[in-house]
Scaffold this active site. Structure first.
Site, short mmCIF file in Angstrom:
data_model
loop_
_atom_site.label_atom_id
_atom_site.label_comp_id
_atom_site.label_asym_id
_atom_site.label_seq_id
_atom_site.Cartn_x
_atom_site.Cartn_y
_atom_site.Cartn_z
CE LYS A 1 -4.44 -1.58 1.85
NZ LYS A 1 -5.47 -1.53 3.00
N GLY B 1 -3.33 1.05 9.40
CA GLY B 1 -3.76 1.35 7.76
C GLY B 1 -5.16 1.80 7.81
N GLY C 1 -18.61 -4.16 10.02
CA GLY C 1 -17.52 -3.83 9.06
C GLY C 1 -17.82 -4.12 7.54
P1 NDP Z 1 -2.74 -2.55 10.87
O1 NDP Z 1 -1.72 -4.06 11.13
O2 NDP Z 1 -2.12 -1.70 10.05
O3 NDP Z 1 -2.98 -2.02 12.46
C1 NDP Z 1 -3.48 -2.93 13.45
C2 NDP Z 1 -3.92 -2.13 14.54
O4 NDP Z 1 -4.55 -2.82 15.55
C3 NDP Z 1 -2.84 -1.20 15.42
O5 NDP Z 1 -3.23 0.13 15.60
C4 NDP Z 1 -2.43 -2.14 16.59
O6 NDP Z 1 -2.14 -1.37 17.59
C5 NDP Z 1 -3.85 -2.34 16.71
N1 NDP Z 1 -4.15 -3.73 17.48
C6 NDP Z 1 -3.66 -4.86 17.18
N2 NDP Z 1 -3.87 -5.91 18.11
C7 NDP Z 1 -4.46 -5.23 19.24
C8 NDP Z 1 -4.88 -5.42 20.72
N3 NDP Z 1 -4.76 -6.65 20.97
N4 NDP Z 1 -5.29 -4.55 21.23
C9 NDP Z 1 -5.20 -3.13 20.85
N5 NDP Z 1 -5.04 -2.78 19.77
C10 NDP Z 1 -4.45 -3.76 18.72
O7 NDP Z 1 -4.02 -3.36 10.42
P2 NDP Z 1 -5.08 -2.50 9.38
O8 NDP Z 1 -5.20 -1.22 9.95
O9 NDP Z 1 -4.67 -2.83 8.05
O10 NDP Z 1 -6.42 -3.43 9.78
C11 NDP Z 1 -7.03 -3.43 11.09
C12 NDP Z 1 -8.38 -4.26 10.60
O11 NDP Z 1 -9.17 -3.48 9.83
C13 NDP Z 1 -8.19 -5.79 9.99
O12 NDP Z 1 -9.12 -6.68 11.05
C14 NDP Z 1 -8.58 -5.61 8.62
O13 NDP Z 1 -9.34 -6.78 8.24
C15 NDP Z 1 -9.73 -4.70 8.94
N6 NDP Z 1 -10.16 -3.93 7.56
C16 NDP Z 1 -11.37 -3.88 7.17
C17 NDP Z 1 -11.76 -3.15 6.11
C18 NDP Z 1 -13.22 -3.18 5.74
O14 NDP Z 1 -13.47 -2.83 4.29
N7 NDP Z 1 -14.20 -3.54 6.67
C19 NDP Z 1 -10.86 -2.59 5.03
C20 NDP Z 1 -9.27 -2.65 5.62
C21 NDP Z 1 -8.97 -3.34 7.04
P3 NDP Z 1 -0.43 -1.15 17.91
O15 NDP Z 1 -0.29 0.43 16.98
O16 NDP Z 1 -0.57 -0.47 19.17
O17 NDP Z 1 0.25 -2.31 17.43
#
Ligand code: NDP
Length: 284
Positions: free
Chosen positions: A71, A134, A249
């Protein structure tokens, strides 16, 4: 009239990409509209992106999606970015405009459209986003551009969380602030829209829930989740029990897919067909 057998090509580049359900939805939409378009799910390793892009150009693709890990890496290969993609700093959709290959980010716009479809207006709203990855970035920027007045980012990793809050504060009309995620996160008082934008609760960990103090969720709030599989994550079930309006979602996934469909085909997307296809897919 001479027949045209040439298929229009679209798809997604990613690694890993095997579990990406977008193709099922887009192909159902193409079929419903009688279009000779294909959507191909392609494994492309990080180091092969440039070659894959050159291949797409050589085969006259109409456009494609990008997922992990492409991305951000795709940006230098493009002719230009839309305003939102440029602020977000990531591209999930590439389309052609004349001779240009343009980078767009439809994740956040899909989210905003899913809210609008449920009658939720963002103008002047106070929003809390859980997560700063993201998806959170795309959603935060688009909510701000769509009129939200204040956005609080709650995240474990302080650097990432502060960076998103600052981005919103400096590059959009909304106020951005950061709240560290320590223990059970309390939803800040005065929040009108809560967005669960972490990956917690995603299949096959559907029984997990983000660490949130559920007593701070009230019936006046709109509570949204980006997780689309399962369609009703536990967090949303709990919010619904507390009387909140919920937004799943799957709506975001369909709406961003619909935007891509229109960017590539120039036609209106068959939203209901796309929604029903995904719901069936996740039920299996
Ligand atoms: P990233 O890996 O970029 O980010 C993940 C985020 O989740 C980070 O902020 C991380 O925090 C946080 N996180 C992970 N585990 C935990 C936890 N146990 N407790 C608290 N925070 C946590 O992932 P994306 O942003 O790309 O994706 C996130 C979700 O969005 C996924 O489930 C994906 O499937 C979904 N999604 C849905 C879409 C839709 O159309 N519905 C489109 C795109 C994504 P930290 O920064 O502290 O590590």
């Amino acid at each position: 009239m001479e027949k045209n057998y040439r298929a229009h090509l679209t798809g997604v580049f990613g690694d890993p990409v095997d579990g990406n359900p977008t193709g099922v939805m887009e192909e159902a939409a193409y079929a419903a509209k009688g279009l000779n378009f294909r959507y191909i799910t392609m494994q492309v390793k990080a180091e092969d992106l440039e070659a894959a892009f050159a291949g797409a150009k050589a085969m006259h693709f109409d456009g494609f999606n990008l997922t992990m890990p492409h991305k951000i890496r795709v940006i230098p290969l493009l002719d230009r970015l839309t305003e939102a993609a440029s602020i977000i700093g990531a591209v999930n959709t590439v389309y052609r405009d004349g001779g240009d290959w343009v980078g767009e980010n439809t994740d956040g716009k899909g989210f905003v459209q899913a809210l609008t479809a449920q009658g939720v207006d963002l103008h002047g709203k106070r929003v809390t986003i859980l997560g700063a990855g993201g998806a959170a970035r795309a959603i935060g920027v688009e909510c701000a551009l769509a009129g939200a007045s204040a956005i609080t980012v709650v995240n474990r990793n302080e650097t990432r969380g502060r960076e998103l809050a600052q981005l919103i504060d400096e590059k959009t009309p909304a106020t951005g602030s950061f709240q560290p995620w320590v223990g059970k996160a309390a939803i800040p008082a005065g929040t009108e829209i809560v967005i669960q934008a972490t990956c917690v609760g995603l299949h096959p960990h559907g029984d997990q829930m983000p660490e949130v103090d559920l007593d701070t969720i009230t019936a006046e709030m709109v509570v949204c989740d980006v997780v689309f599989n399962p369609v009703m994550p536990r967090f949303l079930q709990e919010a619904q029990k507390r009387g909140a309006q919920i937004v799943t979602g799957i709506g975001m996934l369909v709406q961003q897919g619909a935007r891509n469909f229109t960017l590539w085909t120039g036609e209106e997307a068959p939203i209901q067909v796309m929604y029903d296809t995904l719901e069936r897919e996740f039920a299996e």
